[in-house]
Design an enzyme around this catalytic site. Sequence first.
Site, PDB file in Angstrom:
ATOM      1  N   LYS A 157      34.960  43.248  47.424  1.00 43.44           N
ATOM      2  CA  LYS A 157      34.270  42.120  48.053  1.00 43.44           C
ATOM      3  C   LYS A 157      34.771  41.988  49.489  1.00 43.44           C
ATOM      4  O   LYS A 157      35.945  42.202  49.750  1.00 43.44           O
ATOM      5  CB  LYS A 157      34.578  40.821  47.292  1.00 43.44           C
ATOM      6  CG  LYS A 157      33.914  40.728  45.920  1.00 43.44           C
ATOM      7  CD  LYS A 157      34.209  39.408  45.258  1.00 43.44           C
ATOM      8  CE  LYS A 157      33.632  39.356  43.847  1.00 43.44           C
ATOM      9  NZ  LYS A 157      32.164  39.385  43.788  1.00 43.44           N
ATOM     10  N   ARG A 167      28.768  42.555  33.541  1.00 42.76           N
ATOM     11  CA  ARG A 167      27.814  43.105  32.572  1.00 42.76           C
ATOM     12  C   ARG A 167      28.401  44.306  31.817  1.00 42.76           C
ATOM     13  O   ARG A 167      28.019  44.584  30.693  1.00 42.76           O
ATOM     14  CB  ARG A 167      26.497  43.474  33.285  1.00 42.76           C
ATOM     15  CG  ARG A 167      26.601  44.565  34.292  1.00 42.76           C
ATOM     16  CD  ARG A 167      25.405  44.612  35.229  1.00 42.76           C
ATOM     17  NE  ARG A 167      25.436  43.530  36.220  1.00 42.76           N
ATOM     18  CZ  ARG A 167      24.494  43.321  37.134  1.00 42.76           C
ATOM     19  NH1 ARG A 167      23.430  44.107  37.189  1.00 42.76           N
ATOM     20  NH2 ARG A 167      24.603  42.337  38.006  1.00 42.76           N
TER      21      ARG A 167
HETATM   22  N1  BES Z   1      31.759  37.416  39.656  1.00 38.64           N
HETATM   23  C1  BES Z   1      30.681  37.834  40.457  1.00 38.64           C
HETATM   24  C2  BES Z   1      29.557  36.792  40.557  1.00 38.64           C
HETATM   25  C3  BES Z   1      29.901  35.498  41.257  1.00 38.64           C
HETATM   26  C4  BES Z   1      29.551  35.320  42.573  1.00 38.64           C
HETATM   27  C5  BES Z   1      30.451  34.446  40.572  1.00 38.64           C
HETATM   28  C6  BES Z   1      29.813  34.127  43.198  1.00 38.64           C
HETATM   29  C7  BES Z   1      30.735  33.241  41.195  1.00 38.64           C
HETATM   30  C8  BES Z   1      30.398  33.081  42.499  1.00 38.64           C
HETATM   31  C9  BES Z   1      30.055  39.100  39.880  1.00 38.64           C
HETATM   32  O1  BES Z   1      30.914  39.942  39.200  1.00 38.64           O
HETATM   33  C10 BES Z   1      29.493  39.867  41.023  1.00 38.64           C
HETATM   34  O2  BES Z   1      30.253  40.253  41.851  1.00 38.64           O
HETATM   35  N2  BES Z   1      28.196  40.049  41.022  1.00 38.64           N
HETATM   36  C11 BES Z   1      27.532  40.760  42.020  1.00 38.64           C
HETATM   37  C12 BES Z   1      26.529  41.654  41.348  1.00 38.64           C
HETATM   38  C13 BES Z   1      25.880  42.647  42.255  1.00 38.64           C
HETATM   39  C14 BES Z   1      26.894  43.664  42.726  1.00 38.64           C
HETATM   40  C15 BES Z   1      24.773  43.297  41.482  1.00 38.64           C
HETATM   41  C16 BES Z   1      26.811  39.768  42.917  1.00 38.64           C
HETATM   42  O3  BES Z   1      26.285  38.794  42.429  1.00 38.64           O
HETATM   43  O4  BES Z   1      26.827  39.968  44.132  1.00 38.64           O
HETATM   44 ZN    ZN Z   2      31.896  41.317  40.462  1.00 38.46          ZN
END
Ligand code: BES
Ligand code: ZN
Length: 462
Positions: free
Chosen positions: A243, A318
């Site tokens: 991230k 997932r």
């Molecule tokens: N844990 C995150 C989602 C999240 C984002 C939770 C903001 C709480 C606040 C999840 O694992 C993630 O990183 N999702 C990605 C998925 C994408 C790479 C398809 C996302 O939502 O950007």
């Molecule tokens: Zn994630």
Amino acid sequence: MIKQAKSYSKDGHIAFIIGKEFNTVKGISTAVEEQAKKFIASDEKTDYIKLGDQFIFFVKENEDLEKIRVVGHEIRKKLTKSAEEIFISGNGNNALALAEGLALSNYQFLKYFKDADKKRYQLKSITLLNSFEAQEISRLNNTTKAVFWSRNMVNEPLSYLTAPQLSKEIQSFDKVDNLKVTVFDKAKIEALKMGGLLAVNLGSIDPPTFTIVEYKPKNPKNKKPIVLVGKGVVYDTGGMSLKPTANSMDMMKSDMGGAACMAGTIYAAAMNKLDLHIIALIPATDNRPGGNAYVPGDVIKMYDGTTVEVLNTDAEGRMILADALAYSNELDPELVIDAATLTGAAVGAIGQKAACVMGNAKQETLDALIKSGFDVHERLAQMPFWDDYAEELKSSIADLKNLGGKYAGMITAGKFLEHFVKSPYVHLDIAGPAFLSSEENYKGKGGTGVGVRLLNNFLENY
Ligand code: BES
Ligand code: ZN
Ligand code: ZN
């Protein structure tokens, strides 16, 4: 603790819930009655007077219980830190909602403060003066206890709450009647070939865990269990698809909010002695680069044999949920519900005021959940769940890829998960409401414990 008493102890703090008339209680001065009359004639929702150190609150009856809960929070804020007891004079759901708002608002996470004792609110008793069924009060206390447990888990940083530690915390439920906790360690997870959970864990030094909580009362109403699955990513750095640093990782200790929700839900259901057979499954790990971390391009064989092409290691939720959902098939459930802080897309679509709900279970089931959401004010917004959305998950090298297209990411994520479940299925994306960066009334700041009250309401009415 919410409790009942027959009489008011003179000079105690008290909140009156008032309809058309003021019903005084023994020990209250005439000055209060005067003030109450003025309050009834006014447009104010709530008001208070102070007689020396004593607070007297007035609250107008309201059909909208959420308004009353929020007043409970406002009252808790007005009370001095040293107040130990508050009485509530009022009937029915209004009094219970006021007690609930006060109780939920009384939560603090002080573990890491040196001077925690100085900061701690002293409020210990919320005492109802009117009569209620003992069960109404005990259920409120139990559910609140489970919400606090859930908030504590979400608020705990990774420096304490690793996957094994999360499992240990859940094991403490074992004392509750008819509730059993089993923890699979890494060796067992390897033996079971839970490829998704193991892949996400590859970059970590801490082992993954898979925790099973079963609540089985003597004569459950349901022949086949209800299975609850919670995403237990104790920290999400994104892994190799790291991230971006600027703030996007700050709250990622909350990425086990789904696990906290589902473990908290079954804990409350067991304490509340619901007549239902329920099983919660909690896959847990952190997600980080390092060691032999999984990378984009990897093909992973999941627990049920499905192969998944990884295109973003940040779509890790997932991967671990898929294994747990596939494991649910062996339990032959009549309903599977998962909760997960799964996608930023869910937050983008509806913000932090509600969670996204979707699934292939009967609309009647989804509607019941949505209704519970309104009742406890943990609202749900239903997303479409058409099969077209799954087309984006086709891979040229494996059965699925773990990444959808640019739009509607919360739905493609839901469709990915659906692939692994054989039973009627509901998916809750709680990424928005699980963790709040600034205080919002009785929900507080930080972990909210969202989903525990919602699912308990749903299960009570099931
Ligand atoms: N844990 C995150 C989602 C999240 C984002 C939770 C903001 C709480 C606040 C999840 O694992 C993630 O990183 N999702 C990605 C998925 C994408 C790479 C398809 C996302 O939502 O950007
Ligand atoms: Zn994630
Ligand atoms: Zn995540």
